[in-house]
Design an enzyme around this catalytic site. Structure first.
Site, PDB file in Angstrom:
ATOM      1  N   ASP A  12     -27.008 -13.035  30.893  1.00  0.00           N
ATOM      2  CA  ASP A  12     -28.175 -13.807  30.453  1.00  0.00           C
ATOM      3  C   ASP A  12     -27.901 -14.695  29.242  1.00  0.00           C
ATOM      4  O   ASP A  12     -28.817 -15.019  28.486  1.00  0.00           O
ATOM      5  CB  ASP A  12     -29.346 -12.868  30.145  1.00  0.00           C
ATOM      6  CG  ASP A  12     -30.005 -12.356  31.408  1.00  0.00           C
ATOM      7  OD1 ASP A  12     -30.165 -13.147  32.355  1.00  0.00           O
ATOM      8  OD2 ASP A  12     -30.329 -11.154  31.461  1.00  0.00           O
ATOM      9  N   ASP A  21     -31.162 -13.675  39.103  1.00  0.00           N
ATOM     10  CA  ASP A  21     -31.547 -14.265  37.820  1.00  0.00           C
ATOM     11  C   ASP A  21     -30.456 -15.181  37.253  1.00  0.00           C
ATOM     12  O   ASP A  21     -30.733 -16.133  36.512  1.00  0.00           O
ATOM     13  CB  ASP A  21     -31.829 -13.185  36.774  1.00  0.00           C
ATOM     14  CG  ASP A  21     -32.647 -12.007  37.271  1.00  0.00           C
ATOM     15  OD1 ASP A  21     -32.469 -11.619  38.441  1.00  0.00           O
ATOM     16  OD2 ASP A  21     -33.424 -11.455  36.482  1.00  0.00           O
TER      17      ASP A  21
END
Length: 373
Positions: A87, A148
């Site tokens: 991330d 994601d």
């Protein structure tokens, strides 16, 4: 309506600058944001909201607050505080890269390039993927990719543009293709995650971490796909990614309830107590606007997607926002990890960010910080 909603959001964010201080909002509990010291995957969204507010208003208060968060991200990078995950794009695209895009701050640019290098180290050449979580060789997580991650690939694409080094582009493009082939199912739904043999790259199978079942479609995962593949198309011009974004968007919109805001999983049984995920609909609303921008004007689906944006955003503003309320968050009824019992019906800072990005896109054609302008 968009202007009123933006002005309300700006006022709340201005108040939150003093309320939050040097800490970062994550998800809420009983109407108040839970805060952390910049050690979670979500912290970039607060920084991104501040940059959006500065661009919208020109108010120096927002620029100074946003710049302070970038310095915090610099400290986080130097100390390598909880950065052993994929991330990195969520963290640094919306903080230091935003600072470069808005202010042309060279220090912000250099920090973002360092962050891209850090993400690049998660590429596993034997398996041919970016490992989602955990250190290299992790027995449980060593073979996992996650949908994601599509939203983190713009960090690598951007770094390739900035430096001329083709490795960034090649890794990002290979990860996008791996995601298209293995995370997107034949019916246009999606797996949350997929596992490979770390040594050989052989596919093992799809699974979920936050969805209803391994075979269900977690709505926020589907949303990451809608937006992420549209961004992959922006950088690569590969028509497969434009088509994949369209297919996933159609699947999402066709399965919305009457008020056009998603439940947390498309396969979860719907009862009076079933959690919504307003953040998933906010992500799709922003992602659809990115997608529409790449479609031909005579594309037969263009009107359908434009109507989808309008219906979803109208419902978010009228039924899910905190407009005219004394609240910390912007968007109610988001869900974080329903099966895990973590914030199943609360504010989500990423929901607030994408809601604001989508509003500003509608109001004046503004953008987020996923690419240079």
């Amino acid at each position: 309506m968009w202007n009123k909603a933006i002005e309300d959001a700006v006022d709340k964010i201005r108040t939150n600058i003093n309320r939050f201080g040097t800490r970062f909002p994550h998800v809420s509990e009983d109407g108040s944001y839970l805060m952390n010291d910049n050690d979670d995957w979500t912290n970039g969204f607060w920084s991104g909201m501040l940059w959006l507010c500065y661009e919208y208003t020109g108010d120096e208060e927002f620029r100074l607050a946003a710049s302070r968060t970038v310095e915090d991200f610099r400290r986080r990078f130097e100390k390598k505080t909880v950065l052993d995950h994929h991330d990195i794009g969520f963290l640094y695209s919306l903080s230091s890269k935003a600072q470069w895009i808005v202010d042309k701050d060279e220090n912000g640019r250099q920090l973002t390039l360092q962050a891209a290098d850090h993400l690049l180290k998660r590429w596993r050449p034997e398996g041919g993927y970016i490992q989602a979580w955990g250190p290299e060789g992790d027995e449980k997580e060593g073979g996992r990719i996650i949908i994601d991650c599509l939203m983190n690939l713009p960090l690598l694409f951007w770094a390739g543009q900035q430096t001329g080094d083709p490795e960034y582009y090649q890794v990002a493009a290979m990860q996008a293709e791996k995601s298209r082939r293995y995370l997107v199912r034949g019916d246009d739904s999606s797996y949350h995650t997929f596992f490979f043999d770390p040594k050989t790259g052989e596919p093992i199978g799809g699974a979920t971490h936050q969805g209803y079942t391994n075979g269900s479609t977690w709505t926020r995962g589907q949303a990451w796909g809608v937006y992420g593949f549209a961004l992959a198309y922006r950088y690569t011009q590969n028509p497969l990614y434009l088509d994949t974004s369209k297919r996933m968007a159609r699947y999402f919109l066709e399965r919305l309830p009457e008020d056009y805001v998603a439940y947390w999983d498309f396969n979860a049984p719907v009862t009076d107590g079933t959690s919504r995920d307003s953040s998933a609909s906010a992500i799709v609303a922003a992602g659809l606007q990115e997608l529409i921008g790449h479609m031909d004007k005579d594309d037969q689906e263009r009107t359908y997607f434009e109507q989808g944006v309008m219906k979803s955003m109208t419902s978010l503003v009228q039924n899910y926002s905190t407009i005219s309320e004394n609240a910390e968050g912007l968007l109610k009824h988001g869900s974080y990890h329903v099966r895990g019992g973590l914030s199943p019906d609360d504010y989500m800072i990423w929901g607030d960010y994408f809601y604001l990005e989508a509003l500003i896109r509608l109001e004046n054609g503004g953008r987020g910080y996923w690419y240079e302008r």
